[in-house]
Design a protein around this motif. Sequence first.
Motif, short mmCIF file in Angstrom:
data_model
loop_
_atom_site.label_atom_id
_atom_site.label_comp_id
_atom_site.label_asym_id
_atom_site.label_seq_id
_atom_site.Cartn_x
_atom_site.Cartn_y
_atom_site.Cartn_z
N LEU A 46 0.82 -1.22 0.00
CA LEU A 46 0.00 0.00 0.00
C LEU A 46 0.85 1.27 0.00
CD1 LEU A 46 -2.81 -1.15 2.47
CD2 LEU A 46 -2.84 -1.15 -0.03
N HIS B 271 -4.99 15.13 -3.78
CA HIS B 271 -4.48 13.77 -3.55
C HIS B 271 -2.97 13.72 -3.74
CE1 HIS B 271 -8.68 12.11 -4.93
NE2 HIS B 271 -8.73 12.75 -3.79
N LEU C 225 -9.79 0.38 -6.22
CA LEU C 225 -9.02 0.42 -4.98
C LEU C 225 -9.74 1.23 -3.91
CD1 LEU C 225 -5.43 0.90 -6.43
CD2 LEU C 225 -6.37 -1.18 -5.37
N GLU D 133 -12.16 9.00 -4.79
CA GLU D 133 -12.05 8.27 -6.06
C GLU D 133 -13.38 7.67 -6.45
OE1 GLU D 133 -9.63 8.19 -8.20
OE2 GLU D 133 -8.29 9.39 -6.96
N LEU E 97 -5.99 6.93 3.34
CA LEU E 97 -6.35 6.03 2.24
C LEU E 97 -7.86 6.00 2.02
CD1 LEU E 97 -3.90 3.08 2.94
CD2 LEU E 97 -3.67 4.91 1.24
N THR F 160 -8.27 3.04 -9.79
CA THR F 160 -8.30 3.77 -8.52
C THR F 160 -9.69 3.73 -7.88
OG1 THR F 160 -8.67 5.91 -9.64
CG2 THR F 160 -6.39 5.29 -9.17
N HIS G 256 -9.03 9.38 0.49
CA HIS G 256 -8.69 9.36 -0.93
C HIS G 256 -9.59 8.38 -1.67
CE1 HIS G 256 -5.31 8.94 -4.18
NE2 HIS G 256 -6.50 9.17 -4.70
N HIS H 194 -0.30 12.59 -0.66
CA HIS H 194 0.63 11.46 -0.77
C HIS H 194 2.08 11.93 -0.83
CE1 HIS H 194 -2.25 8.17 -1.04
NE2 HIS H 194 -3.00 8.97 -1.77
N TRP I 73 3.89 -1.11 -9.92
CA TRP I 73 3.54 -1.48 -8.55
C TRP I 73 4.50 -2.56 -8.04
CZ3 TRP I 73 -1.57 0.58 -7.23
CH2 TRP I 73 -1.80 0.56 -5.85
N LEU J 119 1.52 3.47 -3.15
CA LEU J 119 0.65 4.59 -3.51
C LEU J 119 1.32 5.94 -3.27
CD1 LEU J 119 -2.64 3.22 -1.93
CD2 LEU J 119 -2.28 3.61 -4.38
N HIS J 120 2.12 6.04 -2.21
CA HIS J 120 2.71 7.32 -1.84
C HIS J 120 3.86 7.73 -2.75
CE1 HIS J 120 0.20 6.65 1.55
NE2 HIS J 120 0.96 5.71 2.06
N LEU K 21 1.60 7.83 -6.80
CA LEU K 21 0.48 8.73 -7.06
C LEU K 21 0.84 10.21 -7.22
CD1 LEU K 21 -2.44 7.24 -4.95
CD2 LEU K 21 -2.02 7.06 -7.40
#
Length: 297
Positions: free
Chosen positions: A41, A85, A149, A179, A172, A146, A175, A89, A215, A44-45, A48
């Motif tokens: 996870l 967002h 997710l 989304e 999370l 997204t 966000h 992040h 990823w 993502l930081h 994104l």
Amino acid sequence: MTAVKLAAPDRVALHAREVRFDWTGLPLRWIPGEAFASHMLNVLHILLPEGERWFVKVFAEALPLIEDDQLREDVLGFIGQEGMHAGAHQGVQDYFAEQGLETAEYVADLEHLFRRLLGARNLTGKKREEWLIERIALVAAVEHVTAFLGNWILNSPGLDVAGADERMLDLLRWHGAEEVEHRSVAYDVYMHVDGRYLRRARTYVVGATALCYLWARGVSYLMANDPTLDRPVKPRWRSLVSTARKGLTPSYLDIAGCAWRYLQRGYHPSQEGSTSQAVAYLARSPASLAADGRRGA
């Protein structure tokens, strides 16, 4: 050009919430005892901020093509939310660097991808418009992921049971809720300016494949460079089976289902997640409530 049709219950006025987070004391592995799930996870930081800044640039460039007033208003709200967002992040990414988890090398590659390879090109006329539409289709494809997710994180009680850091969960889920809230915008813009199924399918295959690669590389990078691990750890992708069983990550089956839904000819993003659930979370999110309080002050 295809008319935009969106059921009334799924349309909400989109606006950016100026959230703030204090990461003091946040462990790099913020799900206790779960290095793989935490870094799965944490990707993502690092992924994104640059990606969502690219979304903003593409859709700002697309505004002159949008002839529908409601859709234009939605795009402006989408741009505001995506910009926020990226900033939220980025704050985590900066905190990670302060804790010794340096991500500059990985981020430099992302900058090259989004700014150079997928950025604006020196084109004119029809070629310029086609390159813009191609990027709109890519954004629509990634926005489907997204939204998937976002819906997953809103329905992930396993993270609470595992004792995940509450601040990170709020980031999370805030966000993720936004989304879900704006999940139809990018798709509706694509349908408005082009709408061809083959392009939609092709750009999803390309975009989703690239996203999976980035990823996987990101998880490997984070686990190899995490200074709090006794030694560098090479992730094993069977780990995703274990963490999914605990409800800490999506499963391979979830990811396959995400792709299958988007590739259906009758697909529309309103089928992914619940607007009412997203709005309900935003109404109780600590970060969102604080942002609304500052906005009303």
